[in-house]
Design an enzyme around this catalytic site. Structure first.
Site, PDB file in Angstrom:
ATOM      1  N   LYS A   1       0.861  -1.193   0.000  1.00 51.50           N
ATOM      2  CA  LYS A   1       0.000   0.000   0.000  1.00 51.50           C
ATOM      3  C   LYS A   1       0.892   1.235   0.000  1.00 51.50           C
ATOM      4  O   LYS A   1       1.882   1.297   0.762  1.00 51.50           O
ATOM      5  CB  LYS A   1      -0.867   0.003   1.270  1.00 51.50           C
TER       6      LYS A   1
ATOM      7  N   ASN B   1     -13.524   5.266  -4.707  1.00 55.46           N
ATOM      8  CA  ASN B   1     -12.880   5.271  -3.402  1.00 55.46           C
ATOM      9  C   ASN B   1     -12.296   6.638  -3.094  1.00 55.46           C
ATOM     10  O   ASN B   1     -11.845   7.367  -3.984  1.00 55.46           O
ATOM     11  CB  ASN B   1     -11.776   4.201  -3.351  1.00 55.46           C
TER      12      ASN B   1
ATOM     13  N   LEU C   1      -5.203   7.675   1.657  1.00 50.94           N
ATOM     14  CA  LEU C   1      -3.872   7.124   1.995  1.00 50.94           C
ATOM     15  C   LEU C   1      -3.778   6.590   3.428  1.00 50.94           C
ATOM     16  O   LEU C   1      -2.834   6.887   4.159  1.00 50.94           O
ATOM     17  CB  LEU C   1      -2.766   8.161   1.765  1.00 50.94           C
TER      18      LEU C   1
ATOM     19  N   CYS D   1      -2.226  10.040  -6.120  1.00 53.33           N
ATOM     20  CA  CYS D   1      -3.361   9.816  -5.224  1.00 53.33           C
ATOM     21  C   CYS D   1      -4.297  11.014  -5.331  1.00 53.33           C
ATOM     22  O   CYS D   1      -3.883  12.149  -5.068  1.00 53.33           O
ATOM     23  CB  CYS D   1      -2.931   9.632  -3.772  1.00 53.33           C
TER      24      CYS D   1
ATOM     25  N   ASN E   1      -7.005  11.560  -3.534  1.00 53.35           N
ATOM     26  CA  ASN E   1      -7.977  11.577  -2.433  1.00 53.35           C
ATOM     27  C   ASN E   1      -7.532  12.225  -1.131  1.00 53.35           C
ATOM     28  O   ASN E   1      -8.207  12.088  -0.119  1.00 53.35           O
ATOM     29  CB  ASN E   1      -8.405  10.136  -2.130  1.00 53.35           C
TER      30      ASN E   1
ATOM     31  N   ASN F   1      -3.511   5.158 -12.268  1.00 52.32           N
ATOM     32  CA  ASN F   1      -4.180   5.214 -10.974  1.00 52.32           C
ATOM     33  C   ASN F   1      -5.663   5.467 -11.275  1.00 52.32           C
ATOM     34  O   ASN F   1      -6.065   5.596 -12.433  1.00 52.32           O
ATOM     35  CB  ASN F   1      -3.578   6.349 -10.131  1.00 52.32           C
ATOM     36  N   SER F   2      -6.489   5.533 -10.236  1.00 58.15           N
ATOM     37  CA  SER F   2      -7.928   5.727 -10.485  1.00 58.15           C
ATOM     38  C   SER F   2      -8.185   7.048 -11.231  1.00 58.15           C
ATOM     39  O   SER F   2      -7.358   7.970 -11.185  1.00 58.15           O
ATOM     40  CB  SER F   2      -8.671   5.754  -9.147  1.00 58.15           C
TER      41      SER F   2
ATOM     42  N   GLY G   1     -12.337   0.011 -12.164  1.00 54.69           N
ATOM     43  CA  GLY G   1     -13.172  -1.025 -12.772  1.00 54.69           C
ATOM     44  C   GLY G   1     -13.434  -0.813 -14.252  1.00 54.69           C
ATOM     45  O   GLY G   1     -12.695  -0.102 -14.940  1.00 54.69           O
TER      46      GLY G   1
ATOM     47  N   GLY H   1      -6.955  -4.048  -9.259  1.00 54.84           N
ATOM     48  CA  GLY H   1      -7.388  -3.322  -8.069  1.00 54.84           C
ATOM     49  C   GLY H   1      -8.801  -3.725  -7.674  1.00 54.84           C
ATOM     50  O   GLY H   1      -9.017  -4.634  -6.871  1.00 54.84           O
TER      51      GLY H   1
HETATM   52  O1  LIG Z   1      -3.279   6.544  -5.105  1.00 56.91           O
HETATM   53  C1  LIG Z   1      -4.395   6.250  -4.645  1.00 56.91           C
HETATM   54  N1  LIG Z   1      -5.405   5.988  -5.487  1.00 56.91           N
HETATM   55  C2  LIG Z   1      -6.655   5.741  -5.062  1.00 56.91           C
HETATM   56  O2  LIG Z   1      -7.559   5.558  -5.892  1.00 56.91           O
HETATM   57  N2  LIG Z   1      -6.898   5.702  -3.720  1.00 56.91           N
HETATM   58  C3  LIG Z   1      -5.844   5.675  -2.792  1.00 56.91           C
HETATM   59  C4  LIG Z   1      -6.176   6.381  -1.501  1.00 56.91           C
HETATM   60  O3  LIG Z   1      -7.134   7.165  -1.477  1.00 56.91           O
HETATM   61  O4  LIG Z   1      -5.412   6.127  -0.544  1.00 56.91           O
HETATM   62  N3  LIG Z   1      -4.618   6.201  -3.302  1.00 56.91           N
END
Ligand SMILES: O=C1NC(=O)NC(C(=O)O)N1
Length: 315
Positions: free
Chosen positions: A45, A73, A77, A133, A135, A198-199, A226, A275
């Protein structure tokens, strides 16, 4: 017979499948489950220097009522802190499979401090720096601030003594941004791989019955994963595969079966991360996806990954 065997940074892997950082990899019990799974590699993580609780819950929701299928999400972190993961790198069984360690410092100094400790630790773990990230409230994604990304890479690569490392990138949506990001990355030969994507940050999922958002942090804005992100993930994999011929690309985004894993490899991915699908199915997913990918290769007459890696056709 077909084989999934591959290599990454000269390390042998039984197969190209691994977890996406953040999923099933925050604590030792999860990391041990990944070690015992049939994944070809694994990553921890993304950690910050100090332990973090992350954002208030609900902060992860799977969107399985409708098609396409996915997740949103805003974890923020949450992690056990860098020393915890550094200790894990010291007791990982590298004969079983390679280990990546992901860091996501809240400041440049925090990233440099973690890189410095990793350099001194002389660990076989492969460093993946998370630049994406979406978020942490108030923190812009480094991957979308090209000057800050350049500065970070200059400092980190010299701090890491030119040891090979990689970066986890956010999705880009403009050819000019693929060009600019790749131009920066190509100035750092020790950045040996890029992980895309990443997302997709700051999406908003709304429930018609409650007329409400479905996650608590940031008024419901969160990273999307997804099925929704597969075409964007494939585009980023292929864009950096074309622009960074000296680097490897790790594909991440929308992989839930051998089908999407095959597409990522065709687009240029050397390894493929899961993921959302891993979050929902658990580490047994690697056994299933391995078999599915092998079946597709058999149907197409491919004996190994090199037979189709990066061989995406254009019209
Ligand atoms: O890099 C990230 N990507 C995400 O989609 N979520 C996590 C997070 O929020 O920790 N971190």
């Amino acid at each position: 017979t077909s084989s999934l065997a591959t290599t990454f940074l000269d390390l042998p892997l039984a197969n190209p499948l691994m977890n996406a950082s953040g999923v099933w990899c925050s604590v030792a019990s999860q990391l041990e489950a990944l070690l015992e799974s049939e994944s070809g590699a694994m990553v921890t993580k993304s950690c910050t220097l100090d332990p973090r609780n992350g954002n208030p819950e609900p902060r992860y929701r799977v969107l399985d009522g409708n098609k396409p299928w996915g997740s949103i999400n805003s974890m923020g972190l949450p992690n056990e802190g860098f020393p915890y993961y550094l200790r894990y790198t010291e007791r990982h069984d590298y004969e079983t499979k390679p280990l990546f360690i992901s860091i996501s410092g809240l400041t440049l100094d925090d990233n440099l401090a973690m890189v410095d400790s990793l350099k001194d630790a002389v660990t076989p773990a492969i460093l993946e720096i998370n630049l994406s990230c979406p978020n942490v409230p108030g923190k812009a994604q480094l991957g979308y601030d090209f000057d800050a990304m350049d500065t970070l890479l200059a400092e980190v690569t010299s701090g890491y003594g030119q040891r090979q490392l990689g970066v986890k990138l956010p999705p880009y949506f403009d050819i000019a941004h693929f060009d600019e990001a790749a131009a920066i990355l190509n100035r750092y030969p020790s950045v040996a791989f890029v992980t895309c994507i990443n997302s997709i940050g700051n999406a908003l999922v709304i429930d018609i019955n409650t007329e409400s958002v479905i996650i608590k942090p940031k008024d419901g804005f969160g990273g999307l994963g997804g099925d929704y992100v597969l075409p964007t993930a494939l585009a980023n994999v292929n864009a950096f595969y074309r622009r960074c011929p000296e680097k490897a690309v790790i594909g991440c985004g929308g992989v839930k079966s051998g089908h999407e894993a095959f597409l990522h490899i065709l687009a240029g991915a050397t390894l493929v991360q899961m993921g959302t699908a891993l979050y929902e199915e658990g580490p047994g997913i690697f056994t299933r996806v391995k078999a599915e990918l092998l079946e597709i290769m058999k149907q197409k007459g491919y004996e190994n990954l090199a037979d189709f890696h990066g061989k995406l056709k254009t019209l």
